[in-house]
Design a protein around this motif. Sequence first.
Motif, PDB file in Angstrom:
ATOM      1  N   ILE A  79      19.002   8.911  34.790  1.00  0.00           N
ATOM      2  CA  ILE A  79      18.251   8.956  33.534  1.00  0.00           C
ATOM      3  C   ILE A  79      19.183   9.497  32.458  1.00  0.00           C
ATOM      4  O   ILE A  79      19.822  10.531  32.640  1.00  0.00           O
ATOM      5  CB  ILE A  79      17.007   9.867  33.656  1.00  0.00           C
ATOM      6  CG1 ILE A  79      16.062   9.362  34.755  1.00  0.00           C
ATOM      7  CG2 ILE A  79      16.304  10.008  32.311  1.00  0.00           C
ATOM      8  CD1 ILE A  79      15.368   8.051  34.451  1.00  0.00           C
TER       9      ILE A  79
ATOM     10  N   GLU B 115      17.035   4.354  32.040  1.00  0.00           N
ATOM     11  CA  GLU B 115      17.331   4.548  33.460  1.00  0.00           C
ATOM     12  C   GLU B 115      18.306   3.464  33.893  1.00  0.00           C
ATOM     13  O   GLU B 115      18.134   2.291  33.550  1.00  0.00           O
ATOM     14  CB  GLU B 115      16.061   4.452  34.303  1.00  0.00           C
ATOM     15  CG  GLU B 115      16.332   4.595  35.792  1.00  0.00           C
ATOM     16  CD  GLU B 115      15.086   4.462  36.658  1.00  0.00           C
ATOM     17  OE1 GLU B 115      15.237   4.528  37.891  1.00  0.00           O
ATOM     18  OE2 GLU B 115      13.977   4.289  36.113  1.00  0.00           O
TER      19      GLU B 115
ATOM     20  N   THR C 180      19.098   1.118  36.482  1.00  0.00           N
ATOM     21  CA  THR C 180      18.255   0.610  37.571  1.00  0.00           C
ATOM     22  C   THR C 180      19.005  -0.188  38.622  1.00  0.00           C
ATOM     23  O   THR C 180      18.513  -0.330  39.744  1.00  0.00           O
ATOM     24  CB  THR C 180      17.110  -0.261  37.001  1.00  0.00           C
ATOM     25  OG1 THR C 180      17.687  -1.334  36.250  1.00  0.00           O
ATOM     26  CG2 THR C 180      16.173   0.568  36.132  1.00  0.00           C
TER      27      THR C 180
ATOM     28  N   ARG D 175      12.935   3.698  29.327  1.00  0.00           N
ATOM     29  CA  ARG D 175      11.758   4.349  29.881  1.00  0.00           C
ATOM     30  C   ARG D 175      10.891   4.936  28.770  1.00  0.00           C
ATOM     31  O   ARG D 175       9.694   5.040  28.916  1.00  0.00           O
ATOM     32  CB  ARG D 175      12.152   5.448  30.878  1.00  0.00           C
ATOM     33  CG  ARG D 175      12.802   4.895  32.139  1.00  0.00           C
ATOM     34  CD  ARG D 175      11.814   4.024  32.906  1.00  0.00           C
ATOM     35  NE  ARG D 175      12.410   3.334  34.021  1.00  0.00           N
ATOM     36  CZ  ARG D 175      12.533   2.030  34.104  1.00  0.00           C
ATOM     37  NH1 ARG D 175      12.123   1.257  33.131  1.00  0.00           N
ATOM     38  NH2 ARG D 175      13.071   1.471  35.154  1.00  0.00           N
TER      39      ARG D 175
END
Length: 153
Positions: free
Chosen positions: A54, A72, A74, A87
């Motif tokens: 994050i 984030e 991913t 996010r």
Amino acid sequence: MKAHRLTRTQLLPISIIEAWNFFSSPMNLADITPEWLGFKVMSEPPAKMYEGLIIQYNVTPMMGLPLWWVTEITHVREPFFFVDEQRKGPYAMWHHEHHFEDTADGVLMTDMVHYILPLSTITQPVLGGYVAKKLDEIFDHRYRTLETRFKTL
């Protein structure tokens, strides 16, 4: 809700490892972002990116109003691609793929961004063109900055 797509490619005269080391560090993002965006990394990312990381930013995209942006990481497949997804922030959806392909002339970098404006049915007619123009300006600046930074000696 309409999803928009922005795709940019750039050939840089560096190795795929050099590209990966530069672009996988969130701390380098401010160096290739226009000053008018007021982009600042607010979190302290680790030395090496990983899935689930994050990252918190502060940006001032319109009228000097600060916005908190949280992304984030991913997906990571070092040194070939990674994906960051919003996010929390200015978009209803933000999905940014960073691809790196080794070529005989250096690394071909491709950015692919899919995004949806918040309250899309209301904001799209009013802000859609403005946001697309600003994203083009950001990626145009990035292109020029990278050309200068990694120019052939």
